[in-house]
Design an enzyme around this catalytic site. Structure first.
Site, PDB file in Angstrom:
ATOM      1  N   GLU A  99       0.839  -1.200   0.000  1.00 28.31           N
ATOM      2  CA  GLU A  99       0.000   0.000   0.000  1.00 28.31           C
ATOM      3  C   GLU A  99       0.872   1.248   0.000  1.00 28.31           C
ATOM      4  O   GLU A  99       2.069   1.170   0.278  1.00 28.31           O
ATOM      5  CB  GLU A  99      -0.937  -0.011   1.213  1.00 28.31           C
ATOM      6  CG  GLU A  99      -0.237  -0.240   2.523  1.00 28.31           C
ATOM      7  CD  GLU A  99      -1.165  -0.798   3.621  1.00 28.31           C
ATOM      8  OE1 GLU A  99      -1.116  -0.269   4.721  1.00 28.31           O
ATOM      9  OE2 GLU A  99      -1.922  -1.752   3.362  1.00 28.31           O
ATOM     10  N   LYS A 129      11.139   3.576   0.709  1.00 31.94           N
ATOM     11  CA  LYS A 129      10.964   5.020   0.574  1.00 31.94           C
ATOM     12  C   LYS A 129      11.500   5.525  -0.759  1.00 31.94           C
ATOM     13  O   LYS A 129      12.512   5.036  -1.271  1.00 31.94           O
ATOM     14  CB  LYS A 129      11.731   5.741   1.703  1.00 31.94           C
ATOM     15  CG  LYS A 129      11.297   5.343   3.099  1.00 31.94           C
ATOM     16  CD  LYS A 129      10.233   6.255   3.668  1.00 31.94           C
ATOM     17  CE  LYS A 129      10.818   7.538   4.185  1.00 31.94           C
ATOM     18  NZ  LYS A 129      11.115   7.486   5.618  1.00 31.94           N
ATOM     19  N   ASP A 147       1.942  10.390   3.540  1.00 31.89           N
ATOM     20  CA  ASP A 147       2.812  11.366   4.182  1.00 31.89           C
ATOM     21  C   ASP A 147       1.972  12.317   5.032  1.00 31.89           C
ATOM     22  O   ASP A 147       1.721  13.454   4.657  1.00 31.89           O
ATOM     23  CB  ASP A 147       3.598  12.129   3.113  1.00 31.89           C
ATOM     24  CG  ASP A 147       4.793  12.832   3.707  1.00 31.89           C
ATOM     25  OD1 ASP A 147       5.082  12.619   4.911  1.00 31.89           O
ATOM     26  OD2 ASP A 147       5.449  13.595   2.978  1.00 31.89           O
ATOM     27  N   TYR A 166      -4.895   1.976   8.016  1.00 29.59           N
ATOM     28  CA  TYR A 166      -3.944   0.970   7.530  1.00 29.59           C
ATOM     29  C   TYR A 166      -3.670  -0.160   8.524  1.00 29.59           C
ATOM     30  O   TYR A 166      -2.820  -0.995   8.287  1.00 29.59           O
ATOM     31  CB  TYR A 166      -2.638   1.592   7.056  1.00 29.59           C
ATOM     32  CG  TYR A 166      -1.912   2.453   8.081  1.00 29.59           C
ATOM     33  CD1 TYR A 166      -1.447   1.914   9.261  1.00 29.59           C
ATOM     34  CD2 TYR A 166      -1.680   3.797   7.823  1.00 29.59           C
ATOM     35  CE1 TYR A 166      -0.787   2.695  10.184  1.00 29.59           C
ATOM     36  CE2 TYR A 166      -1.016   4.596   8.742  1.00 29.59           C
ATOM     37  CZ  TYR A 166      -0.575   4.041   9.913  1.00 29.59           C
ATOM     38  OH  TYR A 166       0.078   4.809  10.828  1.00 29.59           O
ATOM     39  N   CYS A 197      27.589  28.875  23.670  1.00 25.67           N
ATOM     40  CA  CYS A 197      27.820  30.224  24.175  1.00 25.67           C
ATOM     41  C   CYS A 197      27.684  30.163  25.685  1.00 25.67           C
ATOM     42  O   CYS A 197      26.753  29.546  26.211  1.00 25.67           O
ATOM     43  CB  CYS A 197      26.787  31.172  23.580  1.00 25.67           C
ATOM     44  SG  CYS A 197      26.599  32.694  24.525  1.00 25.67           S
ATOM     45  N   CYS A 228      26.330  37.953  21.770  1.00 23.71           N
ATOM     46  CA  CYS A 228      26.572  38.639  23.041  1.00 23.71           C
ATOM     47  C   CYS A 228      28.053  38.755  23.363  1.00 23.71           C
ATOM     48  O   CYS A 228      28.416  39.265  24.412  1.00 23.71           O
ATOM     49  CB  CYS A 228      25.854  37.923  24.185  1.00 23.71           C
ATOM     50  SG  CYS A 228      26.597  36.347  24.610  1.00 23.71           S
ATOM     51  N   CYS A 274      22.768  36.443  27.003  1.00 24.81           N
ATOM     52  CA  CYS A 274      22.915  36.368  25.549  1.00 24.81           C
ATOM     53  C   CYS A 274      21.547  36.618  24.921  1.00 24.81           C
ATOM     54  O   CYS A 274      20.588  35.898  25.208  1.00 24.81           O
ATOM     55  CB  CYS A 274      23.430  34.987  25.156  1.00 24.81           C
ATOM     56  SG  CYS A 274      23.435  34.736  23.374  1.00 24.81           S
ATOM     57  N   LYS A 304       2.660   4.660   1.237  1.00 24.66           N
ATOM     58  CA  LYS A 304       3.060   5.186   2.548  1.00 24.66           C
ATOM     59  C   LYS A 304       2.611   6.641   2.582  1.00 24.66           C
ATOM     60  O   LYS A 304       3.219   7.512   1.954  1.00 24.66           O
ATOM     61  CB  LYS A 304       4.572   5.077   2.750  1.00 24.66           C
ATOM     62  CG  LYS A 304       4.980   5.515   4.145  1.00 24.66           C
ATOM     63  CD  LYS A 304       6.403   5.116   4.460  1.00 24.66           C
ATOM     64  CE  LYS A 304       6.723   5.324   5.933  1.00 24.66           C
ATOM     65  NZ  LYS A 304       6.546   6.701   6.392  1.00 24.66           N
ATOM     66  N   CYS A 362      30.621  34.537  20.978  1.00 24.37           N
ATOM     67  CA  CYS A 362      29.237  34.452  20.514  1.00 24.37           C
ATOM     68  C   CYS A 362      28.896  35.672  19.657  1.00 24.37           C
ATOM     69  O   CYS A 362      29.111  36.805  20.086  1.00 24.37           O
ATOM     70  CB  CYS A 362      28.295  34.376  21.710  1.00 24.37           C
ATOM     71  SG  CYS A 362      26.567  34.496  21.251  1.00 24.37           S
TER      72      CYS A 362
END
Ligand code: IVH
Length: 682
Positions: free
Chosen positions: A116, A317, A120, A228, A437, A422, A443, A118, A419
């Protein structure tokens, strides 16, 4: 006949008639009466139910228009766990699957497979009691999902009462909620016209629509469903094959895919894959592959499960979609916990159903390994709902000069040491791939993330306060902590860019509304590490009042179901920080409040004093997870079986421990029974 009885009979007739028209319209696409006539019947039934509230039944079609909004979803433990499927991408993997099946069944002949599409969308479990729709939940972690019953009732294609007969008293029907492609396009047109956010793809639209606290919104969204499989109740059906099971589900009134059929052997599987692949674009809904299941149910049980997936089924898939584009920048993003992620900024490219402009490069090692540089042509991949990623650089296309034609070659990526938000130091723990960070809430990136979390729908639910607006508020210096939100006025807000008087008023009103909340939401909104929605709920229920939580030490906190040492330590650390206490005080002083409730004396923990032994592979839970759940409920886990053992939880391929348990007469339970114990106690 008394008046009420006449009304009861009329209501029954109306319900049956309306459902008949629903079925004709929504399932067979063949309306049987004009809309106005249908509306008349519907209103007549609504009238009767208003006049005689006792006549309202759980399967009444009037419930399909949605009900008053919920404050939050409650958790729902599935009767039988919802598993996932292993994936195959290549024909060789499909052949290997077929070989394993034949080995397991000791079959020389070609095996029959039910095949069957699949779908989504998102997995859903529907519970019917004596043929009436009782409850519906999302998959969640496989063991527990979210109860979205009022939302599911609004799906016209779902039977509120099963057709035919012969259904077991309790049955869980499994399937996928999705949105058809045409319905998705129309919805997006409507969203655009109204100035609302458009959805990236049908799957997001379906998920977003189903996870609405206000089921009246769900009712306005064109959702569909395909069945299903079956969870609980499967043993009582008297069917022998998956194909027959699907026919039975169709006879009960569930939509099932037309493309399903039965094929033989690996050859049959691969031919079906090719056939559906060729049809994929013409199908009215999105699919991301096909699913193969051994058709005979007895053979399915014989093959059983390994880890979290059945041995008797596999998803084949379609390859993830890939596209070529050019990197126009590489910079880093600071996450809510301070994690620094390198990100490739891309020339916009359409892949996997959406336009992608950024792709994650995961971490520093990953960027080095792939050697992604500005100006490079890269392969970008996006599969399903996952974040787009850069698969590889196309080396032949690397420019010999930079984008401005000046530097001879773009330099390799170097991780910044400070960072970008900050200027605090960026540090990487030993053995850690992730750099962080060190700025904490100083920050702005972390502050912004904390504020977005605070305002989120499932936290304080401040409508309209999304990440863009949070960015603006923080950048303008108007908001430093969640408590500052409650001091915002229409005048200060109106000074912000792109903020009209009306939007400012709406935001102030939404902030005002959010003051009325629940203790569980409030705790969740604080963004305490390791304290998710369900822990917040457990804490609220157990302690009843915030003061009790703030006064609790690590040991007291661990009395709460599901709170172990790690969660207790995060909580204690958060509570111990005076800065956090100040923010909480300011929020309450600003008027944030919730209905008072008494602590629920949970009494002793549900599994207190009980000793468990885990053996074999459980269908859904990993060993560590099961152990943590037992300990959080006050039980102990031991490595060996003795007379003192109270329960042995046995999964697939349980060996000598199971034998020992049987020999000693110790109670042996499976995962489903174990989950029941956790819910109900011993
Ligand atoms: S059977 C024992 N059949 O795929 C597993 N699943 O990875 C039962 N899905 O979460 C799943 N279409 O949401 C099955 N025809 C189909 C399916 C399907 C989509 C999804 C399902 C599940 C995931 C499994």
């Amino acid at each position: 006949m008394p008046e009420q009885e006449v009304a009861a009979r009329r209501a029954r007739e109306l319900r049956a008639e309306i459902e008949r028209h629903n079925e004709a319209y929504y399932r067979h696409d063949a309306p049987t009466i004009p809309d106005a006539e249908y509306d008349k019947l519907f209103r007549a039934l609504q009238g009767l139910e208003t006049q005689y509230p006792a006549l309202l039944t759980a399967d009444s079609p009037t419930l399909r228009v949605g009900a008053a909004p919920l404050k939050e979803f409650s958790p729902h433990r599935h009767g039988v766990a919802m598993l996932s499927l292993n994936n195959a991408f290549e024909p060789a993997e499909v052949e290997a699957f077929d070989q394993r099946v034949r080995d397991g069944l000791e079959s020389i002949a070609a095996v029959d497979y039910a095949v069957e599409p699949k779908f989504d969308g998102l997995a859903i479990s529907l519970t019917y009691e004596n043929g009436t729709f009782l409850r519906g939940a999302t998959r969640g972690d496989g063991a527990t999902g979210e109860d979205v019953t009022p939302n599911l009732r609004t799906l016209r294609c779902l039977p509120l009462r099963l057709a035919g007969e012969g259904w077991p008293p309790l049955i869980e029907v499994r399937g996928e909620v999705l949105m058809f492609k045409a319905a998705f396009s129309e919805l997006n047109v409507r969203q655009r016209e109204r100035g609302d956010k458009e959805f990236a793809n049908p799957r997001n639209a379906a998920a977003g629509s189903l996870r609405q606290l206000d089921s009246r919104i769900t009712a306005s969204r064109p959702l569909s469903f395909f069945a299903y499989g079956i969870g609980a109740g499967a043993d009582e059906l008297g069917v022998k094959t998956h194909g027959d099971l699907m026919d039975l589900l169709a006879a009960w009134g569930f939509p099932v895919a037309d493309e399903r059929r039965v094929v033989q052997g690996a050859k049959g599987l691969l031919a079906y894959f090719a056939e559906i692949g060729a049809k994929r674009a013409q199908l009215p809904y999105d699919i991301d592959g096909v699913v193969y299941k051994v058709n005979k149910l007895a053979a399915q049980s014989q093959l059983g499960f390994v880890s979290r997936a059945p041995r008797f089924a596999i998803a084949h898939k379609f390859p993830a979609e890939e596209a070529l584009t050019v990197v126009i920048g590489v910079d880093v993003q600071v996450g809510r916990t301070g994690a620094i992620t390198p990100v490739a900024r891309l020339q916009p490219v359409f892949v996997g159903g959406v336009t992608v402009t950024n792709a994650t490069l995961h971490n520093e090692d990953e960027v080095r390994r792939k050697d992604v540089r500005v100006g490079d042509t890269v392969i970008v991949r996006r599969a399903g709902d996952v974040i787009p990623e850069v698969v590889a650089v196309v080396p032949e296309k690397r420019p010999t000069r930079d984008l401005f034609g000046e530097e001879p070659l773009n330099p390799p990526f170097v991780m910044p040491t400070r960072c970008p938000e900050c200027d605090s130091a960026i540090e990487k723990g030993v053995d850690e791939a992730i750099a962080r960070c060190t700025g904490g809430l100083f920050c702005p990136a972390q502050r912004k993330a904390a504020l977005t979390h605070f305002a989120a729908r499932r936290a304080m639910d401040i409508e309209g306060l999304g990440d863009k607006l949070v960015d603006q508020l923080v950048d303008a210096g108007l908001v430093h902590s969640p408590a500052d939100l409650y001091g915002l006025t229409v005048e200060t807000l109106a000074d912000l860019d792109r903020m009209g008087e009306k939007s400012a008023q709406n935001l102030v009103a939404a902030i005002e509304t959010s003051k009325q909340t629940t203790l569980a939401r409030f705790i969740f909104s604080l963004g305490i590490r390791n304290v998710g929605e369900s822990t917040a709920r457990d804490l609220a229920r157990y302690f009843g009042q915030l003061e009790n939580i703030l006064a609790a030490d690590c040991e007291a906190l661990q009395q709460v179901n599901d709170v172990g040492p790690v969660v207790a330590a995060s909580l204690a650390a958060f509570i111990g920080e005076s800065h956090n206490r100040q923010i909480i005080d300011r929020l309450r002083a600003a008027g944030v409040n919730w209905p008072a409730s008494e602590p629920v004396d949970a009494g002793p923990k549900l599994l207190a004093g009980k000793t468990f032994v885990l053996t074999g592979t459980l269908p859904v839970l990993k060993r560590d997870e099961a152990k943590a759940m037992i300990e959080a409920a006050g039980g102990k886990v031991s490595g060996s079986v003795s007379k003192k053992t109270d329960f042995v939880v046995a999964g697939e391929e349980a060996g000598s421990k199971l034998e020992k348990a049987l020999e000693l007469g110790v109670t042996v339970i499976d995962e489903a029974e174990f989950l029941k114990l956790l819910n109900l106690g011993v």
